[in-house]
Design a protein around this motif. Structure first.
Motif, short mmCIF file in Angstrom:
data_model
loop_
_atom_site.label_atom_id
_atom_site.label_comp_id
_atom_site.label_asym_id
_atom_site.label_seq_id
_atom_site.Cartn_x
_atom_site.Cartn_y
_atom_site.Cartn_z
N ALA A 1 0.77 -1.17 -0.03
CA ALA A 1 -0.06 -0.15 -0.06
C ALA A 1 0.81 1.31 -0.12
O ALA A 1 0.55 2.24 -0.60
CB ALA A 1 -0.88 -0.01 1.27
N ALA B 1 -5.35 6.78 9.04
CA ALA B 1 -5.65 5.33 9.00
C ALA B 1 -5.44 4.81 10.31
O ALA B 1 -4.92 5.15 11.48
CB ALA B 1 -4.26 4.57 8.30
N ASP C 1 -7.61 5.96 4.13
CA ASP C 1 -6.15 5.43 3.99
C ASP C 1 -4.99 6.31 4.48
O ASP C 1 -3.79 5.92 4.64
CB ASP C 1 -6.14 5.26 2.24
CG ASP C 1 -6.05 6.62 1.51
OD1 ASP C 1 -6.57 7.59 2.01
OD2 ASP C 1 -5.57 6.71 0.67
#
Lengths: 340, 340, 340, 340
Positions: free
Chosen positions: C245, D117, D114
C-alpha cells in the motif's frame, strides 16, 4: 435589556478586579445559584480594559497571563457530575461605548505562534479602538489610506467568547482554552437567544462567563474580536439527565455542537460525531441515516482557529430535520417563554 | 542500582496510593528538597498495578480518571519562576518483575479517539503481561499463532514516560498531558544518563515523575508501553538562569528538545525552533546558520502520537556540532561525575 | 563503487539536461529494463547544479518549477499494475566534489509557506556550499562567528531523496511530491544496502530516481539537504505478487514503511497501519498482537516535514520480531548476495 | 433555465461517456471557446449514474478510479499562463429527477481513511436515492425508524462540486482533488450567480467542470452530497491581468476565497491570507488593517473535510467592506448584466 417574567428572580453581579476568574476550575465560587434563577452579570473585556487608545499596545499595556477575565464561578445548587447545566442567554448588552482589538506578537491565525513555530520575526503590534453607536447598532472606526481614510461601520452583534464549567479530573484550565468543558470557544453562535448545554464535572458545576465581543468574524483571524465589557442576562437551569460530550447550543432555529481540538479537522470531527448522536436521539434515525442527514444539512461556520484549541460549530437547521421529540425535554422553549 | 558520590544526600520516597499525584500543579508537595540532593523514588505503573493478567481488561479493571500516578510533587528550595530546574536521571530499575500493556477503547494511535472521532466502533480491549528477566535484561511474552505460539524477547530499556513541573498561569493539568511544563512526554530519550532541564513556573518548581516504561517503541503506537513500577534515582539541582521554552534533555552524546502539540508538525516545529536557539547559544552561530546545521544533523525520533498533545524529540549529536561553550554551564558533566 | 556478480548486466545512463524528468508519470521512458538488470545512473542535484557558490541565491539562480530533476523513467519489462517493483540500492557515490544547501523563500519547515500561510515576510535567502572530502568521508563548510569562524565536518552519508513509479489513476505528480507511489520521500533510510518495494500502477512501472543527498538530518528542516549530483547503482527486479500500500524498504536490519501525508500524524498513521499488516504477514500474529509488537519495537525517525506531503518512516528491527517467513520471498537477501 | 442576452453565443455540449474527463490536465480539449461565449454543459453525476437504487452499493456498482467525471476540458482562446480565467455560473439545473448519496468504505469525514488510517473495520456501505420535486424545489427521501419511517424534504440548492483548470508544472490531478487550480472544492458557495476567478497555468487554460450536487451540507461529511447530473450554463471570459493565488469567487454579496490543503487549518490560512491581499487591493488598506477588517467580518463556512485536500471558504461581505474599486475591473457585474 430584555426583561423576564416577573416570577424569575434576577441576581446581579459585578466583580471587582480582585474577583476576576482567570481559570475554569481552581477558583472558589462567587455565589450559589438556584436553578431557575437569572443572573445579570457584568464582565470586563479580554484586555481588562487596558487597551483604550491606539497607542496602548499589548506588549506594554497587558499584564500576562492576566487576560480574558471571567465573571464567576457560580455554584449551581444540586448540580452533580454527569448532569446537564442549562444556560439560556437572554440578552447581551455592551457595557462600555467602545471596544478594542489588537495584534499581539506570535498570537493569532495568520502569524507563526509558539506552537506553529517558525524563525520569522513577529508581525508588528497594533491596536484598534471601535466606537459604539447604540442608536444605529454599529461599531465603527476610521482606518488610514495612502490618501485620506476610510470609515468602517460594522453591525453590533454581541456574543460571548467564553462560557464554561470546571473541567473534569481535577484539571484547572486557563480561560483562554476551549475544550469539552466549554471555555473560550469564541463562536458567534453564542449570542442572545441561545441555550447552552454543558456536562457538569464537579459538584455545583462552577460555571463562569466572559469575553464579550461586540462582534467577531468567524475564525477570529487576528486572535481578538471587538472586545468589550458586557452585561449578560442569563437564565440558569439544571437537568438531572446526562450532559453532552461536547458543548451543545440550541436556538429557535438550530441545534449546534461546538467541538474544540487541534488540528482543526479534529475539532470538526468531534462536534460532528456528537451531532450525529444528537440527530439520532431527536429523530430515532439509526447512526448511518443520521450521518447522511447531517451530511446534507449541516452548516459549519468556523468559530476560532487561534485559541489553545481550535473550535468549529456544527449547526443543524431544525426546519430541515423532523425531530420526533424536543431536545432536552423542551427546556429551550420553556426558558424562551420567560423572556418578554 | 548505580551508586553516587557519598557526599550526596539520598532521600528515598515511596508514596502510598493515597499520596499518588494525578496532576501537575494542584497538589501539595510531598517533601522539600535542597538542590544537590538525590531522590530515590518508587513509582507505580500507569495502570496503578491493576492489570496483572491478560484477563484484567482496562474497561473493568481501571478506575478512570485515576491512571498514570505520579510520585511527587517535590518542592525544590530556592526555585523561583523563570529558573531552570535540573534533574539528572542516574538510574532506572524495574520495581516489579512484570509489566503490562493494554488496548483501551478509543485510545491510542491507530484507532479513532474522542478527538479524531469517527462513527466506527472501538477496537477490542486486550491486555498483555510481560515478564522481566533481569539476568538477561529482557522483557518477554508469548503470543498465539494459528498453530502454536511465538515467544517475544525484547531488551529491557527502562525510561520514564512522565516528568514535569507545575504549569504556569495557575493551570493544573492531568498527568496524561505533555506540554511546555514537561509531563507525559513518553519519549524513550528519557532514560538513565539523561539530564532534564525544565523552566520553573511556580515557587518550589513542584516537580513529579512517574509512568515507568520497561521499554517503549517510538510513538507508543497502541497508547501504552510496557508499563511497570519503577525505582528512579534522580539528582536534583537548580540554576538561577532562564529556563528553556520547552523541556530540554542532555546526554553524553546529544542535546535534545522535546516539543509537544497537535498536529504533530507543530510538536516538531516547536522543538526545532528551540533547538535552533540552543545551537545558537552553544556555538555562537546566527539563526540561519544554526537552522542550516540543524537541518543536516538533527535526529528526530517520534516520542508519542497518542497523548493529549503529541511529542517529538529533536536530537542534536554533540560530536557533529562544535559548541563554543557547554550547555547550562556544564552541569550535566558535573552531575554525571557524581555517579559511580 | 561496490561491484556486482559478473553475471549481472549493468546498464549505465547519464541523462542530458533535456532528458531530465520533472514528474512521476507523464514522461516517456528513457529505456526498457529487464528484471535482474543493474542500472548505474547519474542524477543531477535538486538545484540542477545552479547553486555553486554562496552568492548563487535560489530566487535568481533557480528556474522554477524546474527543480529536483529525476533520472528516468525506466520501463520494466513485464511489470503490470498491482505487481511489486523491487529496487535494491547497491551503492550511492557523490558525482561531484561539492554539494549545496539553501534557504528558499516560504519553503522549509521553520517558515510559513503557501499552505501554512501567514502574513509575515519570508526569511532571507541563503546558500551554503559543502566540500566533499572523499578520503575522510566528510562534507565540510566554514560558518562565520562574531569573531572568526567555525569549521563543520559532517560524515558523508549518501542517500536518495526521491525514488518512485508513475502514479495510479492517470495522475502526473511533480518530483517534489511524496505519496503512495514513492517520490520525494526524503528519508535518510533510503541509503545503499536498502531494497525498495513499490506497487506498480502502470504497465512498465516507469520508475525514476534522483535528488541525491550527501547527507540530511531527519526532517530536512530547512527544506534542502546537502544536495549533490549522485551516481546510483541499483538492481532492478520484479515480483508478480501484490505490491504494498505504501513504499516499503528492507535492509539487513529493518523492515521499514514510509507513509506520506498531511498532517504529520496521518503520514505516521498510514505507515504504521501498513507496518502492522506487514508484521502480521511475516509472523502470523493477529492484527492486535501485531499492533502490540509494533508499539514496543518501532523506531520512527521523521523523514521530512517540508514537502508537499510530509513523510515518516516506521522501522521494525528484524532482531526483535520473530518472522516466520522472509519478506517478499527473501528477495532482499538474494539481491544482497549479488553485491561484492 | 435563465436566459442570456441574445448577443451572447451559447454553445451546448453533452459528453459521451468516452469523453468524460477524469483529471485536470492530461486530457485533450473537447472544444475551443472564445472569451465572451456561454457554454451550456451537461455533466454526469460523480457516480457516473451507477447508483440508481438503494441496492446499488458503491463497492460493486462503481468502477474505481472512474468517478467524478468532468465535462471538458475547454481551450479558452488567448488564455496564457498567469492570466485570469473568468467563469460566471448563470444557472444550474438538475438534469435527472433523482440524485444519489452513498457511504463508501474508508471514505468520508467520520471514518478512518487510507491517510487517517486506523485498524478499525470500515463502516458499512449504504446508498440513498433522493427524488427531485421540481415544482416544490426539493429533494426528498424516506428513512426508516424503528416503527414506521420519516420523510425528509430538503430544499434543492444546486451547486457544482468541481470546477478547475489544468495545473501548473506539468501536473495532472485526479478530479477528486481540490488545490490552487480549483478542482473538487465541494463548496456550496459555487452556485448560480457566482463568478469564479482562476489563475491560468497552461495555454488555453483547459478548464472543466462537473460533480453537480442537488444540495450539500457544509463539510460534505459522509463524503458525498446529493450527487446528480446537472445542466450548467456558464459565461466564459478572460482577463489579461494576473490570476489569483487561490480560487476566488464573487457573488452580488460576497468576495470569497477557497483555500484547499491539509490539515484543515492550512486550508483556512491559505484562503485567509489571500483574502487579506484581496481586501487590500480593493480598499487600499495596508496589510495589518486589512487583517483587522477580515477578523471582524469574515464568514467561514467549511467546504469539505473529506477530499484529498480539505477546503474552506473565506467570505467577505461586500456591504461591510468599503471597496474603493471593483474586483477584477467590475467583470462580475458586467457578466451579471447579460443574464435575463
Amino acid at each position: 435589556m430584555r426583561s423576564l417574567d416577573p416570577a424569575v428572580e434576577v441576581v446581579e453581579f459585578t466583580p471587582t478586579p480582585e474577583q476576576y476568574a482567570w481559570t475554569f476550575g481552581g477558583t472558589a465560587p462567587l455565589a450559589r445559584v438556584r436553578p431557575g434563577t437569572a443572573l445579570k452579570l457584568w464582565s470586563d473585556d479580554a484586555f481588562c480594559g487596558r487597551l483604550r487608545s491606539v497607542t496602548d499596545l499589548p506588549g506594554t499595556a497587558l499584564r500576562m497571563p492576566f487576560v480574558n477575565p471571567q465573571t464567576g464561578p457560580f455554584f449551581v445548587e444540586g448540580a452533580e457530575p454527569g448532569d446537564t447545566l442549562v444556560l439560556h442567554v437572554v440578552d447581551l448588552e455592551p457595557a462600555r461605548d467602545w471596544g478594542a482589538s489588537a495584534l499581539i506578537p506570535f498570537f493569532g491565525g495568520l502569524t507563526s505562534t509558539d506552537r506553529t513555530a517558525t524563525l520569522q520575526p513577529p508581525l508588528p503590534e497594533r491596536t484598534w479602538i471601535y466606537h459604539l453607536d447604540s442608536a444605529r447598532g454599529t461599531v465603527g472606526l476610521d482606518l488610514p489610506l495612502e490618501s485620506g481614510h476610510v470609515h468602517l461601520d460594522l453591525p453590533l452583534e454581541p456574543m460571548l467568547g467564553t462560557v464554561g464549567v470546571a473541567p473534569a479530573a481535577g484539571e484547572v484550565r486557563s480561560a483562554l482554552v476551549p475544550d469539552v468543558f466549554g471555555g473560550n470557544m469564541d463562536t458567534p453562535e453564542l449570542r442572545a437567544g441561545t441555550t447552552v448545554y454543558l456536562r457538569v464535572n464537579v459538584e455545583g458545576a462552577l460555571f463562569s462567563l466572559g469575553d464579550g465581543h461586540f462582534r467577531q468574524g468567524e475564525g477570529e483571524s487576528c486572535g481578538t474580536a471587538v472586545e468589550g465589557a458586557m452585561n449578560s442576562l442569563v437564565l440558569v437551569d439544571l437537568l438531572k439527565t446526562p450532559g453532552p460530550a461536547w458543548p451543545r447550543l440550541e436556538s429557535d432555529t438550530h441545534w449546534t455542537v461546538v467541538g474544540s481540538a487541534r488540528p482543526l479537522e479534529d475539532a470538526w470531527r468531534a462536534g460532528q460525531v456528537d451531532a450525529v448522536s444528537w440527530i439520532g436521539e431527536l429523530t430515532g434515525l439509526d447512526t448511518l441515516d443520521a450521518y447522511q442527514v447531517l451530511s446534507q444539512v449541516s452548516q459549519v461556520p468556523l468559530a476560532n482557529a487561534v485559541d489553545v484549541n481550535y473550535s468549529v460549530a456544527t449547526k443543524v437547521p431544525k426546519r430541515l430535520v423532523p425531530a420526533g421529540r424536543p431536545a432536552y425535554d423542551g427546556i429551550h422553549d420553556r426558558l424562551r417563554a420567560l423572556v418578554r
